[in-house]
Design a protein around this motif. Sequence first.
Motif, PDB file in Angstrom:
ATOM      1  N   UNK B 316       0.832  -1.209   0.000  1.00  0.00           N
ATOM      2  CA  UNK B 316       0.000   0.000   0.000  1.00  0.00           C
ATOM      3  C   UNK B 316       0.867   1.261   0.000  1.00  0.00           C
ATOM      4  N   UNK B 317       2.156   1.107  -0.345  1.00  0.00           N
ATOM      5  CA  UNK B 317       3.058   2.249  -0.565  1.00  0.00           C
ATOM      6  C   UNK B 317       3.197   3.161   0.648  1.00  0.00           C
ATOM      7  N   UNK B 318       3.510   2.550   1.799  1.00  0.00           N
ATOM      8  CA  UNK B 318       3.684   3.372   3.004  1.00  0.00           C
ATOM      9  C   UNK B 318       5.127   3.781   3.208  1.00  0.00           C
ATOM     10  N   UNK B 319       6.053   3.017   2.625  1.00  0.00           N
ATOM     11  CA  UNK B 319       7.465   3.363   2.753  1.00  0.00           C
ATOM     12  C   UNK B 319       8.092   2.987   4.090  1.00  0.00           C
ATOM     13  N   UNK B 320       7.344   2.296   4.963  1.00  0.00           N
ATOM     14  CA  UNK B 320       7.917   1.924   6.268  1.00  0.00           C
ATOM     15  C   UNK B 320       9.135   1.031   6.091  1.00  0.00           C
ATOM     16  N   UNK B 321       9.103   0.170   5.069  1.00  0.00           N
ATOM     17  CA  UNK B 321      10.232  -0.732   4.853  1.00  0.00           C
ATOM     18  C   UNK B 321      11.489   0.041   4.463  1.00  0.00           C
ATOM     19  N   UNK B 322      11.293   1.146   3.767  1.00  0.00           N
ATOM     20  CA  UNK B 322      12.448   1.950   3.378  1.00  0.00           C
ATOM     21  C   UNK B 322      13.098   2.571   4.610  1.00  0.00           C
ATOM     22  N   UNK B 323      12.265   3.124   5.485  1.00  0.00           N
ATOM     23  CA  UNK B 323      12.806   3.766   6.683  1.00  0.00           C
ATOM     24  C   UNK B 323      13.510   2.777   7.599  1.00  0.00           C
ATOM     25  N   UNK B 324      12.999   1.534   7.608  1.00  0.00           N
ATOM     26  CA  UNK B 324      13.541   0.538   8.525  1.00  0.00           C
ATOM     27  C   UNK B 324      14.766  -0.169   7.948  1.00  0.00           C
ATOM     28  N   UNK B 325      14.964  -0.066   6.655  1.00  0.00           N
ATOM     29  CA  UNK B 325      15.991  -0.887   5.994  1.00  0.00           C
ATOM     30  C   UNK B 325      17.397  -0.342   6.247  1.00  0.00           C
ATOM     31  N   UNK B 326      18.284  -1.160   6.813  1.00  0.00           N
ATOM     32  CA  UNK B 326      19.637  -0.673   7.094  1.00  0.00           C
ATOM     33  C   UNK B 326      20.451  -0.436   5.812  1.00  0.00           C
ATOM     34  N   UNK B 327      20.035  -1.037   4.718  1.00  0.00           N
ATOM     35  CA  UNK B 327      20.718  -0.794   3.443  1.00  0.00           C
ATOM     36  C   UNK B 327      20.268   0.557   2.884  1.00  0.00           C
ATOM     37  N   UNK B 328      18.967   0.746   2.791  1.00  0.00           N
ATOM     38  CA  UNK B 328      18.431   2.028   2.317  1.00  0.00           C
ATOM     39  C   UNK B 328      18.965   3.180   3.160  1.00  0.00           C
ATOM     40  N   UNK B 342      14.488   0.962  -1.854  1.00  0.00           N
ATOM     41  CA  UNK B 342      14.387   0.233  -0.593  1.00  0.00           C
ATOM     42  C   UNK B 342      13.898  -1.185  -0.804  1.00  0.00           C
ATOM     43  N   UNK B 343      13.519  -1.859   0.286  1.00  0.00           N
ATOM     44  CA  UNK B 343      13.110  -3.263   0.174  1.00  0.00           C
ATOM     45  C   UNK B 343      11.949  -3.489  -0.804  1.00  0.00           C
ATOM     46  N   UNK B 344      10.928  -2.631  -0.753  1.00  0.00           N
ATOM     47  CA  UNK B 344       9.807  -2.852  -1.672  1.00  0.00           C
ATOM     48  C   UNK B 344      10.283  -2.666  -3.112  1.00  0.00           C
ATOM     49  N   UNK B 345      11.164  -1.697  -3.332  1.00  0.00           N
ATOM     50  CA  UNK B 345      11.708  -1.497  -4.669  1.00  0.00           C
ATOM     51  C   UNK B 345      12.551  -2.676  -5.125  1.00  0.00           C
ATOM     52  N   UNK B 346      13.274  -3.274  -4.160  1.00  0.00           N
ATOM     53  CA  UNK B 346      14.141  -4.397  -4.510  1.00  0.00           C
ATOM     54  C   UNK B 346      13.339  -5.604  -4.974  1.00  0.00           C
ATOM     55  N   UNK B 347      12.057  -5.700  -4.537  1.00  0.00           N
ATOM     56  CA  UNK B 347      11.236  -6.802  -5.050  1.00  0.00           C
ATOM     57  C   UNK B 347      10.294  -6.348  -6.172  1.00  0.00           C
ATOM     58  N   UNK B 348       9.831  -5.101  -6.102  1.00  0.00           N
ATOM     59  CA  UNK B 348       8.858  -4.654  -7.113  1.00  0.00           C
ATOM     60  C   UNK B 348       9.536  -4.346  -8.459  1.00  0.00           C
ATOM     61  N   UNK B 349      10.646  -3.618  -8.402  1.00  0.00           N
ATOM     62  CA  UNK B 349      11.259  -3.168  -9.647  1.00  0.00           C
ATOM     63  C   UNK B 349      11.657  -4.322 -10.578  1.00  0.00           C
ATOM     64  N   UNK B 350      12.392  -5.326 -10.086  1.00  0.00           N
ATOM     65  CA  UNK B 350      12.753  -6.407 -11.026  1.00  0.00           C
ATOM     66  C   UNK B 350      11.529  -7.110 -11.606  1.00  0.00           C
TER      67      UNK B 350
END
Lengths: 246, 484
Positions: B316-328, B342-350
């Motif tokens: 639902x595009x909240x971006x919480x995974x981006x804020x929490x991701x130690x890589x991002x 971030x994490x959602x991008x790492x699975x959605x984009x490919x």
Amino acid sequence: MRISLFITCYNDTLFPDTGKAVVRVLERLGHTVVFPAGQTCCGQMHYNTGYQKEAMPLLERFVAQFRDADAVVVPSSSCVAMMKDHYPKMAEEIGRPDLIRDVAELLPKIFEFSELLTRRLGLDDVGAYYPHRVTYHASCHGLRNLNLGDGPLRLLKAVRGIDLVPIANVEQCCGFGGTFAVKNAEVSSAMLAEKTTAVLNTGAEACTACDNSCLMHIQGALHRQRTGVRTIHLAEILASTEEGRA
Amino acid sequence: MSLQPLDPRTAEIFPMAARHLLGDTQLRKNVRHATDVIQNKRRIVVDEMPDWQELRESGKRLREHTMQHLREYLEQFERNCTAAGGVVHWARDAAEARQIVVSLAKSAGAKEVIKIKSMTTEEIQLNPALAAAGIRPYETDLAELIIQLGHDQPSHIVVPALHKNRQQIREIFRREMNLPDLGPSPQDLADAARLFLREKFLTVPTAVSGANFLIAETGGVCVVESEGNGRMCLTLPDTLITIAGIDKVIPRYEDLGVLLQLLPRSATGERMNPYNSIWTGVHPGDGPKAFHVILMDNARTSILADAEGRQTLNCIRCGACQNACPVYRQTGGHAYGSVYAGPIGAILTPQLMQMEHAQSLPYASSLCGACYEVCPVKINIPEVLIHLRNKVVKEKSWADPEAIALKTVASIFRSERRFRAAQRLGRIAERPLVRKDGQGDGWISWLPGLLGGWTQVRDLQSMPKESFREWWEKRAETKGGSDV
């Protein structure tokens, strides 16, 4: 109790002292440790890197080695998480009904080392003595996949002589991540810098954890920077007594 | 900084892009600070919810149910939206979606359009397409305005200018709005943006928006935001064009009861968004006279067809995974080469690229699980990352060095005898690399090839003289083995 030890491939090769410590603690508590000789690796590195096909025979080997165990102890939470999170699905994919059944029966009997002590054996105090300032790193798989909670900390708090200091941002990854550390070495290094800073800020002389994989990573930077801070697996602290170190 | 649109087809691989960004000390400080602030706000409003885990479970089930019946709900949305006076268009891919928006804007006679923040329009690179057709897009979301005026690209799906700090934003506004005396306070910057945008709201009669949710039951569209600029875009223009991925549909109006609790708390750490706009078709004398919705596939049905990857669409595009991701948190969003970072991008984009591009993204994670822990609809991102890694590996040539290395190691692990031999061989092979420094047995500070990444900042302790199993066997031989 008769407890089968799955030492894991990297502990066997790189950290035998951790295995010796597990044996020492469990025998001190009156248990019998057995070591199935044909064991090698749980398959985590292959599975997590995308080589699922290569991980399948390692699952079959593990099950063949440990099928008859009463309880299995593993001094590595990431290997236990690998089994609990992925083995059922992998067994389904292989499709052998006996394997699916064996996995289902075996998984509840597999324990990460601290989990075996606190949850299976109901112990917090295992009679250890370790007069050093120590901080505890909660590895991601122990924290999130196995939900170890405060189990490891309860074990540490019961250690005589220990000066246990909390680390900032305990839930943050050290940046190891298996092959991530070499495939994304730069980002992994940046994450590691935050973790070693947190370790150093505690003033501890040793950083402990339930996973030698994280510790190898943290130790690699602590040694490179000649910080004078070491890492030590939880089992080695618990094996240490007034009579002698593990 | 002037950046080309983020495009996974031409982007650098993640480790290379990350290497450059890790050197940007200002960016890293900004990202660290902003993600810390949002995470702390989120923690407070999540911890106060006694039923947060049940809500997450409801959110997950709701999204799973919707994806299982996606076709019916989309058709229901089309019927209800049409009945309310909206016009529904279907777009197979990004090119079709762009073409529909451009032709609708043209037939409305637009020379300019005002835009609400929309990652979907970023995904399809709508702004360059509008500009090429002689239509000037104005971003009205404050963060998107900063990005647009700064000739920059979004680095976060909720907070697109998260990588910029206040001083940098002031510089952009001073330069681009021609305000040499602009003050540095948040109030000064907000006033400047307000004056700049207010004129556009009052003069530009065509708007383009995205959507947070499409409500099948009513044909309504929902947008949530914090500034009110979105509300202006939705109500003032004559023509409103909304573009949404087909994954944005939800079955019923009352489903918002779950989703509008999960989304703001996860996204911005707010209990509720300051502006929640829901509109249904057109109404005489109130709001836009013409309303168009473009329902875009752009590879989403191919994601839906993959049993293990499809949970990605529950996002639902909240971006919480981006804020929490130690890589991002180390690299910021641009390293991902996609508007979805971030994490959602790492699975959605490919998956949006049907695995033909962005193959380094599934590896841009230590699999620490922080993303899964905060995801409001419980997307098991680590599981999907591993699934996508497997897809990448399946496409590898047999001569790939990594594949050869891992297959060799696997064959060693398949045999106890080979494993023992490899342990002995390792002790011999490492000898030339080991240096004694008085601390322990010896250390390795340089490794060749792929493993060199390890020793760039880390040492490695040399292998012990004896493996555990060798010790165990010796102990058994000495009988009893009491001295451990």
